[in-house]
Write an enzyme that holds these catalytic residues in place. Structure first.
Site, PDB file in Angstrom:
ATOM      1  N   CYS A 197      -4.261 -12.088  -4.462  1.00 29.98           N
ATOM      2  CA  CYS A 197      -5.705 -12.279  -4.450  1.00 29.98           C
ATOM      3  C   CYS A 197      -6.351 -10.987  -3.962  1.00 29.98           C
ATOM      4  CB  CYS A 197      -6.084 -13.441  -3.532  1.00 29.98           C
ATOM      5  SG  CYS A 197      -7.863 -13.596  -3.260  1.00 29.98           S
TER       6      CYS A 197
ATOM      7  N   ASP B  38      -0.173 -14.825  -5.473  1.00 28.38           N
ATOM      8  CA  ASP B  38      -0.369 -15.801  -6.547  1.00 28.38           C
ATOM      9  C   ASP B  38       0.883 -15.777  -7.418  1.00 28.38           C
ATOM     10  OD1 ASP B  38      -3.055 -16.446  -5.823  1.00 28.38           O
ATOM     11  OD2 ASP B  38      -3.740 -14.607  -6.790  1.00 28.38           O
TER      12      ASP B  38
END
EC number: 1.7.1.13
Length: 270
Positions: free
Chosen positions: A177, A184
């Protein structure tokens, strides 16, 4: 509004009353500037699965469901994920005359934030089936070299020069992120028609995202653009299914040809 103004990474109060104004749009245009000439960057969908949906029915009884949001890739804005979570939390104590009224309210609010028509489909909590990936998994191959950040020069064509149509996938997609730095994780599907790509080079390229900072949608668009420019396929689809965070998972898909739009799926890691 810039992402720095969003609620990502900040301590927040969870709303207990309906607050559509908590939704935070992020313009797609800035991250797309260098890809403006790429066919397919604005073609496709962003599918979101929302696992924490609840509202009150006409009698004040809590209702629960799993939701699938469909956001067109052509929309001027994406919606920041934490703001979407807060928005759905704001509906937990809001009463609706019917399920359809709930759906219409959500679609109206999300469409206003995205600047385009957004659709919401609800599933009973036991009805969103888990799919198995289709195609050739490339995760057991040995890349020729590894890089720490996205490097399009890793992408190579196969020496055979063979013309093929193939769907490949890898579970090794990882990025961060750009605001919180949280990792992620995702599975990426690549459907390709044209001169055969070197599968090892595709895997090396996917692995190179492991320390990259980018939103899910931006990562998929960069992957799509780099493959399109460097391998020059006739047709291309890139579809990533990211794992869940905060009750949401994001699944962007971009296609050079709308006839190649897949159906949305949910994988075991989601």
């Amino acid at each position: 509004m810039s992402v720095e103004q969003s609620l990502l990474g900040k301590e927040t109060q969870y709303p207990t009353s309906y607050q559509p104004d908590v939704l935070f749009p992020i313009a797609r245009a800035q991250s797309r500037e260098k890809y403006a000439h790429i066919q397919g960057i604005t073609q496709g969908k962003d599918w979101w699965h929302v696992f924490e949906i609840s509202w009150l029915n006409a009698h004040g009884i809590p209702q629960v469901a799993i939701g699938r949001i469909t956001l067109p890739a052509s929309s001027p804005n994406l919606i920041e994920s934490k703001s979407l979570k807060l928005y759905f939390n704001s509906l937990n104590f809001t009463q609706f005359d019917s399920t359809q009224s709930f759906i219409e309210t959500v679609e109206k609010d999300l469409s206003a934030a995205a600047g385009a028509k957004v659709e919401l489909t609800l599933f009973q909590v036991d009805d969103l089936e888990i799919s198995k990936p289709q195609g050739i998994c490339i995760d057991d191959l040995m890349p020729e070299r590894l890089e720490q950040h996205p490097d399009a020069t890793l992408l190579k064509l196969d020496e055979s020069g063979e013309e093929i149509e193939v769907e490949l996938y890898s579970h090794l997609l990882r990025s961060n992120c750009p605001v919180t730095g949280q990792p992620d994780w995702g599975t990426v599907f690549i459907r390709f028609k044209g001169k055969k790509p070197c599968y090892r080079s595709l895997l090396a390229y996917i692995i190179s995202y492991r320390q990259h900072n980018g939103f899910h949608e931006q990562c998929v668009e960069q992957i799509f653009a780099d493959i399109w420019q460097n391998l020059q396929p006739e047709k291309l689809m890139v579809y990533a299914t990211y794992t869940r965070r905060g009750g949401l998972d994001i699944n962007p898909c971009r296609v050079s040809d709308l006839t190649w739009m897949p159906k949305p799926i949910r994988l075991a890691r989601q």
